[in-house]
Design an enzyme around this catalytic site. Structure first.
Site, short mmCIF file in Angstrom:
data_model
loop_
_atom_site.label_atom_id
_atom_site.label_comp_id
_atom_site.label_asym_id
_atom_site.label_seq_id
_atom_site.Cartn_x
_atom_site.Cartn_y
_atom_site.Cartn_z
N TYR A 160 -8.07 -8.30 -12.77
CA TYR A 160 -7.41 -8.86 -11.59
C TYR A 160 -7.72 -10.35 -11.45
CZ TYR A 160 -6.15 -9.54 -6.68
OH TYR A 160 -5.59 -10.00 -5.51
N ASP A 175 11.30 -4.29 -4.01
CA ASP A 175 10.06 -3.52 -4.18
C ASP A 175 10.34 -2.36 -5.13
OD1 ASP A 175 7.28 -3.47 -2.35
OD2 ASP A 175 7.73 -1.55 -3.31
N VAL A 183 9.03 -5.55 -11.45
CA VAL A 183 8.78 -6.96 -11.77
C VAL A 183 8.37 -7.18 -13.22
CG1 VAL A 183 8.19 -7.62 -9.40
CG2 VAL A 183 6.37 -6.87 -10.97
N SER A 236 5.43 -3.71 1.56
CA SER A 236 4.17 -3.48 2.27
C SER A 236 3.34 -4.75 2.27
CB SER A 236 3.36 -2.35 1.62
OG SER A 236 2.97 -2.71 0.30
N ILE A 257 1.32 -8.13 2.50
CA ILE A 257 1.73 -9.52 2.68
C ILE A 257 3.23 -9.67 2.47
CG2 ILE A 257 1.54 -11.85 1.72
CD1 ILE A 257 -1.43 -11.21 1.15
#
Length: 257
Positions: A163, A43, A70, A22, A24
């Site tokens: 973040y 993904d 990841v 999804s 970018i």
């Protein structure tokens, strides 16, 4: 060295894209395929990865969908192995997988902070590590990490210390990896997008402020995800052969103000 437009081609440079399901990541995967790369679409959402791979195939490109995590070195090692078997040794990679959230720092749990850092920073490290192991063994390549302008600034009105810290880490991690691998032919750079119309920026705490963010941007608007493809192609391609350790801020001029 004489420059030719073919320097931007990714033909013969198999690509591994994390977060390709999804936003970018999907746009970059499609763009890399359009520039000639065979693409491994990685993904955690298997259906989303298959959709991206299907779009590449429908356009005449070559791709494979791979599901994994990841934050797991084992998952990434297996994914990269699968990619190499399917499309050849990885020569380019873009690490797009990431998450966000909004919590006041004084109320943020340690678990929430760790989750964002684990995915956004540790996940980028583990991804780049697995990708570079192939590149280092096969003559080099280019890794592009998706950071954020939030690694350079603290966003007004957004409570996202976790973040912002994770993205600052990605930017400096990129520099560190670039210096370690430069003499062995692996370039490492990052892209720091500004406000972009991704699913992440359609969450409630951001969506209602997008017009204000557009007004604060010199170009007067929010970016489309496709506008991150050109910078990624440039950094991955031979056109950027002397570029490593750089952070390319793609924000419409937001940080200038």
């Amino acid at each position: 060295m004489t420059f030719t437009p073919e320097a931007f081609s990714l033909t013969g440079k198999p690509a591994f894209i994390t977060g390709a399901g999804s936003g970018i990541g999907r746009s970059v995967a499609l763009g890399f395929a359009a520039c000639g790369a065979a693409v491994a679409c990685f993904d955690r959402d298997a259906e989303a990865a298959r959709t991206t791979a299907g779009l590449i195939g429908a356009a005449g490109g070559r791709s494979i969908a791979i599901t994994g995590d990841v934050t797991s070195a084992h998952s990434l090692a297996e994914a990269v192995r699968t990619a190499v078997e399917a499309i050849g040794p990885i020569r380019t990679a873009v690490n797009c997988a990431g998450v966000a959230g909004a919590t006041a720092a004084e109320d943020m749990s340690a678990e929430d902070f760790r989750r964002v850092v684990d995915i956004n920073l540790t996940g980028v490290f583990l991804s780049a590590q697995a990708e570079a192991r192939v590149m280092l063994a096969h003559g080099g390549g280019s890794v592009v990490n998706i950071s954020s302008m939030s690694g350079t600034i603290a966003n007004r009105g957004l409570l996202q210390a976790h973040y912002n810290a994770s993205k600052a880490g990605v930017t400096h991690l990129t520099r560190s990896l670039a210096t370690e691998w430069a003499d062995r032919g692996v370039r490492v750079n990052s892209i720091s997008p500004g406000y972009t119309l991704t699913p992440m920026n359609k969450r409630p705490e951001v969506a209602g402020r997008l017009q204000a963010y557009a007004d604060d941007t010199p170009l007067g608007r929010i970016a489309e995800v496709e506008e991150m493809v050109g910078p990624a192609v440039f950094l991955a391609s031979d056109a950027a052969s002397f570029v490593t350790g750089s952070d390319l801020i793609v924000d419409g001029g937001y940080v200038c103000w």
